[in-house]
Design a protein around this motif. Structure first.
Motif, PDB file in Angstrom:
ATOM      1  N   THR A 139      54.526  57.387  15.063  1.00 46.69           N
ATOM      2  CA  THR A 139      53.461  56.772  14.253  1.00 46.69           C
ATOM      3  C   THR A 139      53.904  56.644  12.799  1.00 46.69           C
ATOM      4  OG1 THR A 139      51.750  57.621  15.725  1.00 46.69           O
ATOM      5  CG2 THR A 139      51.054  57.007  13.500  1.00 46.69           C
ATOM      6  N   ILE A 140      54.495  57.705  12.253  1.00 47.57           N
ATOM      7  CA  ILE A 140      54.981  57.664  10.867  1.00 47.57           C
ATOM      8  C   ILE A 140      56.021  56.562  10.699  1.00 47.57           C
ATOM      9  CG2 ILE A 140      56.354  58.924   9.149  1.00 47.57           C
ATOM     10  CD1 ILE A 140      54.900  61.495  10.170  1.00 47.57           C
ATOM     11  N   CYS A 144      56.150  53.222   8.397  1.00 46.68           N
ATOM     12  CA  CYS A 144      57.283  52.936   7.509  1.00 46.68           C
ATOM     13  C   CYS A 144      57.787  51.509   7.730  1.00 46.68           C
ATOM     14  CB  CYS A 144      58.426  53.924   7.747  1.00 46.68           C
ATOM     15  SG  CYS A 144      58.146  55.590   7.133  1.00 46.68           S
ATOM     16  N   MET A 145      57.929  51.121   8.973  1.00 48.07           N
ATOM     17  CA  MET A 145      58.415  49.770   9.284  1.00 48.07           C
ATOM     18  C   MET A 145      57.466  48.719   8.722  1.00 48.07           C
ATOM     19  SD  MET A 145      60.822  47.936  10.613  1.00 48.07           S
ATOM     20  CE  MET A 145      61.743  48.864  11.826  1.00 48.07           C
ATOM     21  N   GLU A 146      56.158  48.918   8.900  1.00 49.36           N
ATOM     22  CA  GLU A 146      55.175  47.973   8.353  1.00 49.36           C
ATOM     23  C   GLU A 146      55.322  47.857   6.840  1.00 49.36           C
ATOM     24  OE1 GLU A 146      51.337  49.437   9.587  1.00 49.36           O
ATOM     25  OE2 GLU A 146      51.798  49.157  11.720  1.00 49.36           O
ATOM     26  N   ASP A 156      60.573  54.417  -1.557  1.00 48.69           N
ATOM     27  CA  ASP A 156      59.128  54.569  -1.770  1.00 48.69           C
ATOM     28  C   ASP A 156      58.403  54.836  -0.451  1.00 48.69           C
ATOM     29  OD1 ASP A 156      59.466  54.199  -4.483  1.00 48.69           O
ATOM     30  OD2 ASP A 156      58.846  52.082  -4.467  1.00 48.69           O
ATOM     31  N   THR A 157      58.817  54.133   0.590  1.00 48.10           N
ATOM     32  CA  THR A 157      58.173  54.298   1.896  1.00 48.10           C
ATOM     33  C   THR A 157      58.376  55.712   2.431  1.00 48.10           C
ATOM     34  OG1 THR A 157      58.449  51.957   2.393  1.00 48.10           O
ATOM     35  CG2 THR A 157      58.090  53.430   4.264  1.00 48.10           C
ATOM     36  N   PHE A 158      59.609  56.223   2.343  1.00 49.91           N
ATOM     37  CA  PHE A 158      59.868  57.581   2.833  1.00 49.91           C
ATOM     38  C   PHE A 158      59.083  58.608   2.028  1.00 49.91           C
ATOM     39  CE2 PHE A 158      64.242  57.071   5.117  1.00 49.91           C
ATOM     40  CZ  PHE A 158      63.652  56.166   5.992  1.00 49.91           C
TER      41      PHE A 158
END
Length: 164
Positions: A139-140, A144-146, A156-158
């Motif tokens: 899910t995480i 992140c992909m989105e 930033d995403t991580f």
């Protein structure tokens, strides 16, 4: 598998390909350093008739086109044209085996899952915990992909999704 010259190791009463329970995953451990295959197309044909779900070899295999043609999942560290019988022989069936590349012990009844990225062994008593962990992190990563596809940076995403 043991060195063909090892007279002290036990010898199974049947071929290891014939001993696989229906629906199982076969795990074969070859001693490190041997360059020959320990699994081939004829064994995959037998495994397919026994409805084996796949084969994992801590060692080498041969007859790659035959495995693919039969559509039986076979995972191995490598491949070789040399047959098993020239250097190795089967020893014990249905016993715990230690991977040659890491200190993982595969026990009969463990859950083995493989895909294009590799193979994992899950002790049966840890399955529920592993499923919950995988669902959470899938899910995480989906989030992140989105975010990344919408233009966010990986850093930033991580930080936002993984806390790192």
């Amino acid at each position: 598998m043991v060195d063909k010259e090892d007279d002290n190791a036990p010898t199974p009463s049947q071929h290891f390909a014939d001993a696989a329970p229906k629906g199982s995953v076969i795990f074969i451990s070859a001693p490190p350093g041997f360059k020959n295959a320990v699994w081939g197309g004829l064994m995959s044909a037998r495994a397919k008739t026994l409805k084996v779900q796949g084969v994992v070899v801590d060692g080498r295999i041969r007859d790659l086109a035959e495995h693919r043609g039969m559509q039986i999942p076979v995972f191995a560290q490598g491949h070789s044209i040399l047959s098993q019988g020239a250097f190795l022989r089967p020893s014990e069936i249905g016993v715990p085996a230690t991977m040659s590349t890491c200190p993982v012990v595969v026990h009969p009844g463990d859950i083995i899952v493989g895909d294009l990225d590799g193979v994992v062994c899950i002790p049966r008593d840890q399955l529920e915990k592993v499923v919950v962990y995988c669902q959470k992190h899938t899910t995480i990563d989906n989030h992140c992909m989105e975010d990344i596809l919408q233009g966010a940076t990986v850093q930033d995403t991580f930080k936002k999704r993984r806390g790192v």
